[in-house]
Design an enzyme around this catalytic site. Structure first.
Site, PDB file in Angstrom:
ATOM      1  N   HIS A 144      96.514 131.844   7.135  1.00 36.30           N
ATOM      2  CA  HIS A 144      95.176 132.061   6.400  1.00 36.30           C
ATOM      3  C   HIS A 144      95.436 132.528   5.002  1.00 36.30           C
ATOM      4  CE1 HIS A 144      93.385 132.321  10.854  1.00 36.30           C
ATOM      5  NE2 HIS A 144      92.919 131.220  10.528  1.00 36.30           N
ATOM      6  N   LYS A 186      83.724 130.978  20.243  1.00 36.85           N
ATOM      7  CA  LYS A 186      85.038 131.517  21.065  1.00 36.85           C
ATOM      8  C   LYS A 186      84.590 132.837  20.915  1.00 36.85           C
ATOM      9  CE  LYS A 186      87.627 128.833  17.831  1.00 36.85           C
ATOM     10  NZ  LYS A 186      88.562 128.765  16.637  1.00 36.85           N
ATOM     11  N   ARG A 242      96.669 121.945   9.013  1.00 41.15           N
ATOM     12  CA  ARG A 242      98.161 122.274   9.729  1.00 41.15           C
ATOM     13  C   ARG A 242      98.824 120.864  10.025  1.00 41.15           C
ATOM     14  NH1 ARG A 242      96.101 126.928  13.454  1.00 41.15           N
ATOM     15  NH2 ARG A 242      94.203 125.533  13.207  1.00 41.15           N
ATOM     16  N   SER A 253      95.826 131.613  15.000  1.00 40.36           N
ATOM     17  CA  SER A 253      95.587 132.895  15.652  1.00 40.36           C
ATOM     18  C   SER A 253      95.759 132.926  17.186  1.00 40.36           C
ATOM     19  CB  SER A 253      94.014 133.209  15.372  1.00 40.36           C
ATOM     20  OG  SER A 253      93.748 133.251  13.897  1.00 40.36           O
TER      21      SER A 253
HETATM   22  P1  ADP Z   1      87.845 127.995  13.029  1.00 38.43           P
HETATM   23  O1  ADP Z   1      87.471 128.577  14.272  1.00 38.43           O
HETATM   24  O2  ADP Z   1      86.863 127.700  11.926  1.00 38.43           O
HETATM   25  O3  ADP Z   1      88.791 126.922  12.852  1.00 38.43           O
HETATM   26  P2  ADP Z   1      90.057 129.551  12.001  1.00 38.43           P
HETATM   27  O4  ADP Z   1      90.026 131.070  11.711  1.00 38.43           O
HETATM   28  O5  ADP Z   1      91.121 129.168  13.198  1.00 38.43           O
HETATM   29  O6  ADP Z   1      88.892 129.133  12.152  1.00 38.43           O
HETATM   30  O7  ADP Z   1      90.668 128.665  10.932  1.00 38.43           O
HETATM   31  C1  ADP Z   1      89.992 128.771   9.635  1.00 38.43           C
HETATM   32  C2  ADP Z   1      90.605 127.743   8.806  1.00 38.43           C
HETATM   33  O8  ADP Z   1      91.972 127.955   8.557  1.00 38.43           O
HETATM   34  C3  ADP Z   1      90.776 126.260   9.427  1.00 38.43           C
HETATM   35  O9  ADP Z   1      90.514 125.326   8.314  1.00 38.43           O
HETATM   36  C4  ADP Z   1      92.051 126.189   9.792  1.00 38.43           C
HETATM   37  O10 ADP Z   1      92.646 124.936   9.833  1.00 38.43           O
HETATM   38  C5  ADP Z   1      92.780 126.995   8.800  1.00 38.43           C
HETATM   39  N1  ADP Z   1      94.062 127.643   9.351  1.00 38.43           N
HETATM   40  C6  ADP Z   1      94.222 128.299  10.471  1.00 38.43           C
HETATM   41  N2  ADP Z   1      95.596 128.677  10.496  1.00 38.43           N
HETATM   42  C7  ADP Z   1      96.309 127.940   9.495  1.00 38.43           C
HETATM   43  C8  ADP Z   1      97.667 128.116   9.004  1.00 38.43           C
HETATM   44  N3  ADP Z   1      98.640 128.508   9.679  1.00 38.43           N
HETATM   45  N4  ADP Z   1      98.038 127.261   7.753  1.00 38.43           N
HETATM   46  C9  ADP Z   1      97.035 126.570   7.280  1.00 38.43           C
HETATM   47  N5  ADP Z   1      95.732 126.784   7.446  1.00 38.43           N
HETATM   48  C10 ADP Z   1      95.424 127.387   8.639  1.00 38.43           C
END
Ligand code: ADP
Length: 160
Positions: free
Chosen positions: A17, A41, A90, A128
């Site tokens: 992130h 979630k 990703r 996460s």
């Molecule tokens: P959501 O529940 O909206 O998917 P997340 O916190 O899981 O929220 O992710 C927010 C954004 O960050 C999403 O676009 C996700 O694809 C991106 N993201 C999560 N992990 C990574 C990573 N390791 N590298 C790049 N982008 C990521």
């Protein structure tokens, strides 16, 4: 002012992130990181905790602002007076869901565009969810998250 919103759950913020936030901050005058309150979630960290974490880990990036929001991303983007939604990609597994969401948002708000940043290779595997799993089994997450987040995770799991 060119302003983008990076919405997500951030439960918790990982190095992946943070990489997206840093890179987006180079492309826009301001990046608002939007922490979703009512996610489907059940989060490990409360909204306020996730906001505190993001404030701490982005404190060296002057044009990043952390806010929480409820409801549709496009409404939040409008409220922020932003023009762009940032999402991270990703792998191909992210693509279908992200495409669906971007196209829905485009119908809801044709004036707002979604821009995807492809993950840096070293963070491509990171989520996460897996970080929480590793922490739950008592293993170090220092390689996956900023030190402040690792400490908060240790505190949280000690209290559980
Ligand atoms: P959501 O529940 O909206 O998917 P997340 O916190 O899981 O929220 O992710 C927010 C954004 O960050 C999403 O676009 C996700 O694809 C991106 N993201 C999560 N992990 C990574 C990573 N390791 N590298 C790049 N982008 C990521």
């Amino acid at each position: 002012m060119r302003r983008a919103v990076y919405p997500g759950t951030f439960d918790p913020c990982t190095n992946g992130h943070l990489d997206i936030i840093r890179r987006a901050a180079k492309q826009f005058d301001e990046v608002v990181v939007g922490v979703l309150r009512n996610s489907a979630k059940t989060p490990l960290f409360s909204t306020d905790e996730r906001v505190t974490i993001l404030n701490e880990v982005t404190k060296d990036i002057p044009n990043v602002v952390i806010k929480s929001f409820d409801g549709l991303s496009v409404d939040f983007v409008r409220m922020c007076d932003a023009q762009v939604i940032i999402r991270g990609l990703r792998a191909i597994t992210d693509f279908e869901y992200e495409l669906q969401m971007a196209q829905t948002n485009r119908i809801l708000a044709p004036d707002i565009d979604t821009m995807f940043l492809i993950t840096s290779l070293e963070y491509a595997y990171l989520s996460s969810t897996t970080v929480k799993e590793v922490a739950a089994f008592g293993k170090s997450v220092d390689k996956f998250v900023p030190p402040f987040v690792a400490e908060k995770m240790r505190e949280k799991l000690r209290c559980e």
